[in-house]
Design an enzyme around this catalytic site. Sequence first.
Site, short mmCIF file in Angstrom:
data_model
loop_
_atom_site.label_atom_id
_atom_site.label_comp_id
_atom_site.label_asym_id
_atom_site.label_seq_id
_atom_site.Cartn_x
_atom_site.Cartn_y
_atom_site.Cartn_z
N CYS A 5 -15.69 -54.11 -24.85
CA CYS A 5 -16.41 -52.90 -25.19
C CYS A 5 -17.68 -53.20 -25.96
O CYS A 5 -17.86 -54.28 -26.50
CB CYS A 5 -15.57 -52.01 -26.10
SG CYS A 5 -14.00 -51.55 -25.41
N GLY A 32 -19.17 -53.21 -20.95
CA GLY A 32 -18.14 -52.29 -20.44
C GLY A 32 -18.74 -51.33 -19.44
O GLY A 32 -19.74 -50.67 -19.73
N ASN A 106 -14.40 -51.99 -30.58
CA ASN A 106 -14.53 -53.19 -29.76
C ASN A 106 -13.53 -54.20 -30.31
O ASN A 106 -13.64 -54.62 -31.46
CB ASN A 106 -15.96 -53.73 -29.87
CG ASN A 106 -16.18 -55.04 -29.11
OD1 ASN A 106 -17.10 -55.77 -29.39
ND2 ASN A 106 -15.32 -55.34 -28.16
N GLY A 107 -12.56 -54.57 -29.50
CA GLY A 107 -11.54 -55.51 -29.96
C GLY A 107 -10.17 -55.06 -29.48
O GLY A 107 -10.07 -54.17 -28.64
N TYR A 249 -20.65 -66.67 -23.10
CA TYR A 249 -20.62 -65.85 -21.90
C TYR A 249 -20.91 -64.36 -22.10
O TYR A 249 -21.71 -63.77 -21.38
CB TYR A 249 -19.23 -66.00 -21.25
CG TYR A 249 -19.01 -65.17 -20.02
CD1 TYR A 249 -19.59 -65.51 -18.80
CD2 TYR A 249 -18.20 -64.04 -20.06
CE1 TYR A 249 -19.38 -64.74 -17.65
CE2 TYR A 249 -17.97 -63.26 -18.92
CZ TYR A 249 -18.56 -63.63 -17.72
OH TYR A 249 -18.35 -62.87 -16.61
#
Length: 475
Positions: A5, A32, A106-107, A249
């Site tokens: 996210c 996302g 996010n996580g 990445y």
Amino acid sequence: MHEKCGVVGISTTDRDVARPLYYSLYALQHRGQESAGIVTHDGFQQYEHVEMGLVGDVFDEDDLDSLNGSNGIGHVRYPTSGSVNNCCAQPFSVSFKSGSLGLAHNGNLINTDEIREELAGLGHAFTSDGDTEVIAHDLARNLLEEDLVRAVKRTMSRIHGSYSLTITHDETVLGVRDPQGNRPLCIGELDDGYVLASESAAIDTLDGELVRDVRPGELVVLHDDGTGFDTYQLVETENTANCFFEHVYFARPDSVIDDELVYEVRRDLGRALWEESGIETDVVMPVPDSGRAFASGYADAAPEGVEFAEGLMKNRYVGRTFIMPTQDERERAVRLKLNPIKSTVEGKTVTVIDDSIVRGTTSSQLVELLYEAGAEEVHVRIGAPPIIAPCYMGIDMASREELIAADRSVEEIREEIRADSLSYLSIEAIAESLGKSDSDLCLGCVTGEYPYDIEGEETDREVQRPAVGHSSADD
Ligand code: SF4
């Protein structure tokens, strides 16, 4: 592999934040593509618009016009916890006795079930199976008894796992990063306000200036009138656990994380790849786009005569291969996506550089494509160590059974992808290029040892999930 996210939060002096949030989400779209949403507050009322789809499809002019207020948060999501449907799209919002909350996460939490079960026993009703709703309910409950800072601290003492959060509590926007700093979150300054974002590229999009990263365990509270922010170091830990794959990445190359431009880190990793396993071939080429910075660093470190060239063209209009549900469809998608440039490859020895090998499907297809295009030798170099274990912190990267390196040696993988040689970058080189000790990185997917207490897995440090039970912020 998919990033989970992207999150953003903005407070301005008196400008509506819907559009700046929308532009930021565009800048974070790579984090996302499943759903997008914005929650704003104008001092009286909370507004929200959350839907499945890409940012450009989710919002139209009317939607943005209806999101009033100079404070708000936004989210783009690829589902990692909870079902793939709009009940888990974010920001998650809830109204309760002491106001309204919006949460963008996010996580991925490790102890969601324990906390959900406890809160359900206390009468909380959940509408999704995601971990963000659990954080929202826990925080809402704590806000009934504590001020904002102490309530956040209490929630942080109960949740275990990876989280970078942007939150609205009525018109106040806050940002929180987990004590290990697993996922990134940074602060930026605008002409008329402040912004919190997963990546600095979102701040650039708004013509803002990066101030700094949010520190692991820190709470940042933006002033409602856009004039500044307050910070609270709520949890201190000896070691961080930054996800090294953000640098390798996930993050945009034009983002700055921990004061380092991601593009330059990737070029450094490419140079280290040459130092560790360089091989003199006629041509060095990246797998577009993810291998480009690595290949440029690798070619830079190679002796004169090793030519850096684009040997593979990417069809930008083909969807990401991993949303194809079956192996067969994934294989065909690689063919649709990449096409060799014959003149760069024909009759040459070739080194092809990528950032990772997950299932191995893309790599073996690529090697085959290059041979078909006339390559005499194909050598594969990877800018990360072999991925041997899954990620529980929210990166969708396949199960152990699907990971090609989970139970194979590098030589066995080389045989399987039919390359003339194959080398990966070492963990030591990653830590050195990031300027960090490996004990400050999460390396779970390449060592099989995690920085969080995950059932059935080894840990790489002394860590224990907190005992559930409604403690006070002072505990
Ligand atoms: S397990 Fe791997 S992908 Fe997941 S957070 Fe750790 S380093 Fe990142």
